[in-house]
Design an enzyme around this catalytic site. Structure first.
Site, short mmCIF file in Angstrom:
data_model
loop_
_atom_site.label_atom_id
_atom_site.label_comp_id
_atom_site.label_asym_id
_atom_site.label_seq_id
_atom_site.Cartn_x
_atom_site.Cartn_y
_atom_site.Cartn_z
N GLU A 231 0.84 -1.20 0.00
CA GLU A 231 0.00 0.00 0.00
C GLU A 231 0.87 1.25 0.00
O GLU A 231 1.88 1.28 0.70
CB GLU A 231 -0.88 0.02 1.27
CG GLU A 231 -1.65 -1.26 1.47
CD GLU A 231 -2.41 -1.28 2.80
OE1 GLU A 231 -2.41 -0.24 3.50
OE2 GLU A 231 -2.97 -2.33 3.14
N LYS B 174 2.23 4.53 1.29
CA LYS B 174 2.21 5.11 2.63
C LYS B 174 1.95 6.59 2.47
O LYS B 174 2.84 7.38 2.11
CB LYS B 174 3.54 4.86 3.34
CG LYS B 174 3.53 5.32 4.79
CD LYS B 174 4.79 4.85 5.50
CE LYS B 174 4.78 5.24 6.96
NZ LYS B 174 4.73 6.68 7.17
N ASP C 45 1.34 10.44 3.20
CA ASP C 45 1.93 11.35 4.16
C ASP C 45 0.86 12.33 4.62
O ASP C 45 0.71 13.42 4.08
CB ASP C 45 3.10 12.09 3.50
CG ASP C 45 4.09 12.56 4.54
OD1 ASP C 45 3.90 12.25 5.73
OD2 ASP C 45 5.04 13.25 4.16
N TYR D 37 -8.04 8.18 2.67
CA TYR D 37 -8.01 6.78 2.24
C TYR D 37 -7.98 5.92 3.51
O TYR D 37 -7.21 6.19 4.43
CB TYR D 37 -6.76 6.48 1.42
CG TYR D 37 -6.86 6.88 -0.03
CD1 TYR D 37 -7.95 6.48 -0.83
CD2 TYR D 37 -5.86 7.64 -0.64
CE1 TYR D 37 -8.04 6.84 -2.15
CE2 TYR D 37 -5.95 8.00 -1.98
CZ TYR D 37 -7.03 7.59 -2.73
OH TYR D 37 -7.11 7.94 -4.04
N CYS E 46 25.66 45.87 -8.54
CA CYS E 46 25.64 44.55 -9.19
C CYS E 46 26.85 43.73 -8.74
O CYS E 46 27.98 44.22 -8.77
CB CYS E 46 25.66 44.74 -10.70
SG CYS E 46 25.85 43.19 -11.59
N CYS F 52 29.18 43.48 -12.12
CA CYS F 52 29.82 44.63 -12.78
C CYS F 52 29.86 45.88 -11.91
O CYS F 52 30.39 46.91 -12.33
CB CYS F 52 29.10 44.94 -14.09
SG CYS F 52 27.48 45.68 -13.82
N CYS G 243 20.03 45.23 -12.40
CA CYS G 243 21.35 45.85 -12.59
C CYS G 243 21.24 46.83 -13.75
O CYS G 243 20.71 46.49 -14.81
CB CYS G 243 22.37 44.75 -12.91
SG CYS G 243 23.85 45.37 -13.72
N CYS H 142 27.73 44.83 -18.17
CA CYS H 142 27.72 43.78 -17.16
C CYS H 142 27.99 42.42 -17.81
O CYS H 142 27.24 41.99 -18.69
CB CYS H 142 26.37 43.78 -16.45
SG CYS H 142 26.22 42.45 -15.24
S1 IVH Z 1 -0.86 0.71 8.76
C1 IVH Z 1 -0.38 -1.43 12.50
N1 IVH Z 1 -1.11 1.57 6.28
O1 IVH Z 1 2.06 5.52 8.61
C2 IVH Z 1 -0.35 -0.69 11.24
N2 IVH Z 1 -0.22 3.03 7.92
O2 IVH Z 1 3.50 4.45 11.58
C3 IVH Z 1 -0.46 0.74 11.43
N3 IVH Z 1 0.29 5.28 7.07
O3 IVH Z 1 1.07 7.54 10.78
C4 IVH Z 1 -0.47 1.57 10.22
N4 IVH Z 1 -0.35 4.92 5.01
O4 IVH Z 1 -1.05 6.71 9.50
C5 IVH Z 1 -0.71 1.86 7.55
N5 IVH Z 1 -1.42 2.23 4.08
C6 IVH Z 1 -1.03 2.51 5.33
C7 IVH Z 1 -0.53 3.78 5.68
C8 IVH Z 1 -0.14 4.00 7.01
C9 IVH Z 1 0.14 5.81 5.85
C10 IVH Z 1 0.82 6.01 8.25
C11 IVH Z 1 0.01 5.84 9.50
C12 IVH Z 1 0.99 6.16 10.59
C13 IVH Z 1 2.26 5.67 9.98
C14 IVH Z 1 2.61 4.34 10.56
#
Ligand code: IVH
Length: 673
Positions: free
Chosen positions: A115, A117, A119, A224, A409, A412, A427, A433
């Site tokens: 998946e 991750k 931010d 999500y 400048c 120059c 300038c 220059c």
């Molecule tokens: S699972 C036990 N899945 O990453 C599992 N976390 O330290 C716990 N995060 O701030 C998290 N995308 O919010 C999981 N697809 C995803 C994620 C995800 C982002 C973030 C989560 C937490 C950090 C995990």
């Protein structure tokens, strides 16, 4: 007694609006026009206003926010929210799978879900009997803050579950601000003179921290879902992948990039594939999360302290890092614009080592309040030029002084002036220059100007530094011996450059004018001027009135032209170029009927078959005609090509003559030489 017809209409509208909301915000497939949705929502709002006894915090009308809170209350998670361990390399990923295999006593590859991750901000959502009851931040993992009022305003989060939902459900996921919304929000903040957010994550966090949820409602947030915390009284999925599919049927938004992969190798392939697309995704991710798919295996594996053994995060290289700002220097561009650049202690960020970052202009320097010696956060995302996003004020050294624009400048030493009240400094050295000279010469030689093949930027810089080039005309007196002394120049490349210089002598008035690099005189303006005036002399001696009569020449461009030609150095360079043999065919207006169409105004619309609209425009202008963008009663004729649109309608309404392409050709043939 509740009002029966109103009660059932309210229920019906709520139900329908939930559905449309899901189609629009979760599935991205609306099936009614926005106006119809708005109409239904207004009807619901007005019925609810008449029937306060039917208030429901989960009504679609509540997405706009609710009364302001004094503070957030702390709530305990039903099941703790854990964190994740990390891997950073392929080897660590392989080792992760091996550890799991050893624990499970099997050497067959493990099936994972992979998946993105996200931010953003981790949250948990609680539903009872299909109703949204509470949202909480992760907090310390055991207790978080109740942010229900804010979360209710996020359109893609269901307030009522769909399908066969369990009696009680707690799900986890990530709330984030999509990039487009982030950019738009920041642009708006800057227009309002407010402080923009440093990155989408801070923007999401700041938006969720609002005590006034009507403010959160205006922020472009999305979510999500990625896991189930607790599920009671209903279906029990057997794997992570099934769980996500199930959550989707309940109305939650699930990241479409999630896949199942078998073994570390496939996981790594997914990691690489997504990393390659990282900058094209509409949201920010900072890595991949791998989770053992089978829930029974997850259970066997269990947890260590605060993280599950069955999952890990594989981080991408960071896009933001801290480093020291060594100095703010100023660079000089072709037209003399003096722009601040940050010199940095080299830092590895976004996959490369960065030692410079753009600061755009003095407004940006002031906004960030960057000072030499500061610790700064540098960001490099994708191929975007590295930026300074923030100063770490807590690390500022005593006595760090504000950056001031230079008085002279840096190249120059000519005076630097501020452009009106804009953030731009310039300038005044002009071609005295060296920095401006280099840029001006690069422009002069460029493909759309004099088109001198093989005369690259590096070569020009060297020639300026060696004192071989002081102005463009020096190009035409260069000797073989001059060039042979330069780096990486053999007799073959010298011969090539010299013949390209020779070939460039034959040019057109438009190209020549463009090559001079007069401020704001781009290719189109240069060509229009050439077509209108026919000769360089006519342009040089034109007064403001004559210049302003030219299409695309406004007061600023007219002023730039007048100043440029009034400058003695420029006049000398032009003279020298012509003496060196630069030449072109004058456009002899008199011979071709001169200003035969002077006083006439034409408008072009639709697609012409035999020429572009721009070409038609230039030919008409060469005959003294004006070409305008909109039809009025003063228009002589509208020239309508294929697929002519509203202009044709307007011309007909005003009784303006309409000419076909054929008639245009006949007109041109009559007067052109
Ligand atoms: S699972 C036990 N899945 O990453 C599992 N976390 O330290 C716990 N995060 O701030 C998290 N995308 O919010 C999981 N697809 C995803 C994620 C995800 C982002 C973030 C989560 C937490 C950090 C995990």
């Amino acid at each position: 007694m509740p009002d029966i017809p109103a009660a059932s209409r309210i229920a019906e509208l709520r139900e329908q609006l939930h559905q449309h909301n899901h189609l629009y915000y979760v599935l991205d497939t609306p099936d009614i026009p926005d106006a119809e949705y708005d109409r239904m929502l207004r009807e619901l709002q007005s019925l609810e206003a008449q029937h306060p006894e039917m208030f429901d915090p989960n009504s679609p009308s509540q997405r706009v926010g609710s009364p302001i809170l004094d503070k957030f209350t702390s709530v305990e998670h039903l099941v703790p929210m854990l964190s994740l361990d990390n891997v950073f390399t392929e080897d660590e990923l392989t080792a992760f799978e091996q550890r799991l295999q050893e624990r499970l006593g099997s050497d067959s590859p493990i099936v994972f879900t992979c998946e993105p991750k996200l931010d953003g901000i981790a949250v948990s959502l609680l539903y009872e009997q299909g109703n949204f009851v509470r949202a909480a931040t992760r907090g310390d993992g055991r207790r978080g803050e109740d942010i229900s009022a804010n979360v209710r305003t996020i359109a893609s989060i269901p307030l009522k579950l769909m399908g066969s939902y369990p009696q009680r459900l707690e799900i986890r996921g990530e709330i984030f601000m999509p990039l487009q919304g982030f950019y738009e929000f920041n642009a708006q903040a800057e227009r309002n003179g407010e402080k923009p957010f440093v990155n989408p994550r801070n923007a999401a966090a700041g938006s969720l921290r609002q005590l006034d949820s009507t403010l959160t409602a205006q922020r472009p947030l999305d979510m999500y879902c990625y896991s189930i915390g607790l599920i009671e009284g209903g279906e029990q999925p057997n794997s992570q992948f099934e769980a996500l599919a199930y959550l989707k049927t309940l109305g939650f938004k699930i990241n479409p990039e999630v896949v199942r992969a078998t073994g570390a190798e496939q996981c790594f392939a997914y990691y690489q594939a997504l990393q390659a697309r990282r900058d094209q995704l509409p949201y920010e991710i900072d890595g991949i999360v791998y989770k053992v798919d089978d829930f029974r295996l997850q259970q066997t594996l269990g947890f260590v302290s605060r993280a599950p053994r069955w999952a890990t995060a594989h981080k991408f290289p960071a896009q933001e890092e801290m480093t020291e700002l060594l100095a703010v220097e100023f660079q000089v561009g072709r037209t003399g614009a003096v722009t601040p650049v940050a010199r940095l202690a080299p830092v590895f960020v976004g996959g490369v080592t960065v030692s410079n970052a753009t600061l755009h202009n003095m407004d940006e320097v002031d906004r960030l309040d960057v000072r030499a010696g500061d610790t700064v956060v540098v960001r490099r995302a994708g191929d975007v030029i590295p930026q300074i996003v923030q100063v770490v004020k807590g690390k500022r050294k005593k006595g760090a002084r504000k950056v001031k624009p230079p008085a002279v400048c840096p190249v120059c030493e000519s005076a630097v002036v501020r452009e009106g009240d804009a953030a731009a400094y310039r300038c005044t050295g002009g071609l005295v220059c060296a920095a401006q000279r280099k840029q001006a010469l690069k422009h002069f030689a460029s493909r759309r100007a004099m088109d001198i093949d093989g005369l690259g930027d590096k070569l020009i810089e060297q020639m300026v530094d060696e004192g071989l080039l002081r102005s463009a005309s020096d190009l035409y007196t260069l000797q073989e011996a001059d060039l042979l002394n330069l780096d990486r120049m053999g007799s073959k490349s010298v011969a090539n450059v010299l013949s390209a210089i020779e070939a460039s002598k034959k040019t057109s008035l438009g190209r020549f004018l463009y090559a001079l690099g007069i401020r704001e005189v781009g290719e189109t303006t240069a060509n229009t001027l050439a077509a209108q005036f026919g000769t360089l002399d006519a342009i040089v001696s034109a007064d403001a009135e004559a210049l302003l009569a030219v299409d695309d020449v406004g007061p600023v461009v007219a002023q730039n032209l007048l100043e440029f030609f009034a400058n003695k150095d420029n006049a000398r360079v032009i003279q020298a170029l012509i003496e060196a043999g630069v030449h072109w065919q004058d456009i002899d207006l008199a011979d071709r009927g001169g200003q035969a169409l002077a006083g006439n105004t034409y408008v072009l619309t639709g697609t012409l078959e035999g020429m572009s609209r721009d070409q038609a425009k230039q030919r008409l202008q060469a005959l003294g005609a004006k070409v305008s963008g909109s039809v009025s009663s003063k228009t002589t004729a509208l020239i309508a090509g294929e697929k002519a649109g509203s202009k044709l309608g307007k011309a007909e309404k005003l009784g303006v003559t309409v000419l076909s392409e054929e008639q245009l050709l006949a007109l041109l043939a009559e007067y052109e030489g």
